[in-house]
Design an enzyme around this catalytic site. Structure first.
Site, PDB file in Angstrom:
ATOM      1  N   SER A  82       0.854  -1.185   0.000  1.00 27.90           N
ATOM      2  CA  SER A  82       0.000   0.000   0.000  1.00 27.90           C
ATOM      3  C   SER A  82       0.883   1.227   0.000  1.00 27.90           C
ATOM      4  O   SER A  82       2.045   1.167   0.430  1.00 27.90           O
ATOM      5  CB  SER A  82      -0.894   0.005   1.247  1.00 27.90           C
ATOM      6  OG  SER A  82      -1.547   1.261   1.401  1.00 27.90           O
ATOM      7  N   TYR A 134      -2.548  -0.839  10.660  1.00 26.79           N
ATOM      8  CA  TYR A 134      -2.479  -1.124   9.229  1.00 26.79           C
ATOM      9  C   TYR A 134      -1.196  -0.580   8.621  1.00 26.79           C
ATOM     10  O   TYR A 134      -0.498  -1.281   7.866  1.00 26.79           O
ATOM     11  CB  TYR A 134      -3.695  -0.536   8.515  1.00 26.79           C
ATOM     12  CG  TYR A 134      -3.725  -0.832   7.040  1.00 26.79           C
ATOM     13  CD1 TYR A 134      -3.888  -2.128   6.584  1.00 26.79           C
ATOM     14  CD2 TYR A 134      -3.568   0.191   6.101  1.00 26.79           C
ATOM     15  CE1 TYR A 134      -3.901  -2.411   5.220  1.00 26.79           C
ATOM     16  CE2 TYR A 134      -3.587  -0.083   4.744  1.00 26.79           C
ATOM     17  CZ  TYR A 134      -3.752  -1.382   4.301  1.00 26.79           C
ATOM     18  OH  TYR A 134      -3.757  -1.652   2.960  1.00 26.79           O
TER      19      TYR A 134
END
Length: 235
Positions: free
Chosen positions: A137, A150
């Protein structure tokens, strides 16, 4: 460009979203796809569309991860590509964040990548070839409020792949990492197709095309990292 015809590819998190788009595109390019996810029913549907193999598994479990690779080798006789795409996430202030949820995020995002690579690398080394693609990501390159779990998992996943890249390069194995921005998927219980999604999010197919791009690069071309920006949809 490298031809993907008859290449054998494992795609984790293939039941929906980015993983499904990757599996479908690789199949369209002639690859034999091993679809991996925990949801057996959705997985069977994707495997049917790709004319590939469905292997329900929890990639954060060592036995399951090894089973995935064993099934690919048993069914197709070899493995050429591993796409580590399975990922989960949730968000909140660190002081209120549940420790069990922290562990779940790291188990899937980091341990899952580690275990699949651990299972696949010996086979790749025996053939002196193979390509691992990790879907991380853009938050592996930045931080944001409410994103401790995350974001930390994506930084860690990137570190696993970057270190592995140095370990296996001399064995003819490529490791590429893709850093998508926001993608219009079911991630974190989102529902795709929101009113502003086309303006602010990538499509799963954009990430799939990025995977295809790194996989089809000539053998002498090494693409270690690829960032995809959601506003320009360029890489």
């Amino acid at each position: 460009m490298t031809d993907l015809t008859d290449q054998v590819a494992i795609v984790s998190g293939a039941s929906r979203g980015i993983g499904k788009a990757i599996a479908l595109l690789l199949a369209m390019q002639g690859a034999k796809v091993v679809c991996v996810a925990r949801s057996a029913e959705e997985l069977e549907e994707v495997a049917h569309k790709t004319q590939g193999l469905a292997v329900p598994a929890d990639v954060s479990d060592a036995d399951d991860a090894q089973h995935v690779v064993d099934q690919a080798l048993r069914h197709f006789g070899r493995l050429d590509i591993l796409v580590c795409n399975a990922g989960v996430g949730s968000f909140g202030l660190l002081e209120h964040f549940d420790a069990a949820e922290w562990d779940r995020i790291f188990d899937v995002n980091v341990k899952g990548t580690f275990l699949l690579c651990k299972a696949a690398v010996p086979h790749f080394k025996s053939r002196h070839r193979g390509h691992i693609v990790g879907i991380t990501s853009d938050v592996a390159r930045r931080t944001f409020e409410n994103g401790t779990a995350y974001g930390a998992s994506k930084f860690a996943q990137d570190a696993v792949l970057a270190s592995l890249r140095k370990e296996v390069r001399s064995h003819g194995i490529k490791v590429s990492t893709i850093f998508p921005g926001l993608v219009d998927t079911y991630f974190n219980d989102s529902v795709p197709g929101g009113p502003d999604a086309e303006k602010t999010h990538l499509k799963p197919s954009d990430v799939a095309q990025a995977v295809r791009y790194v996989l089809e690069a000539p053998a002498h071309v090494v693409i270690d990292e690829l960032m995809i920006h959601p506003l320009t949809q360029e890489w």
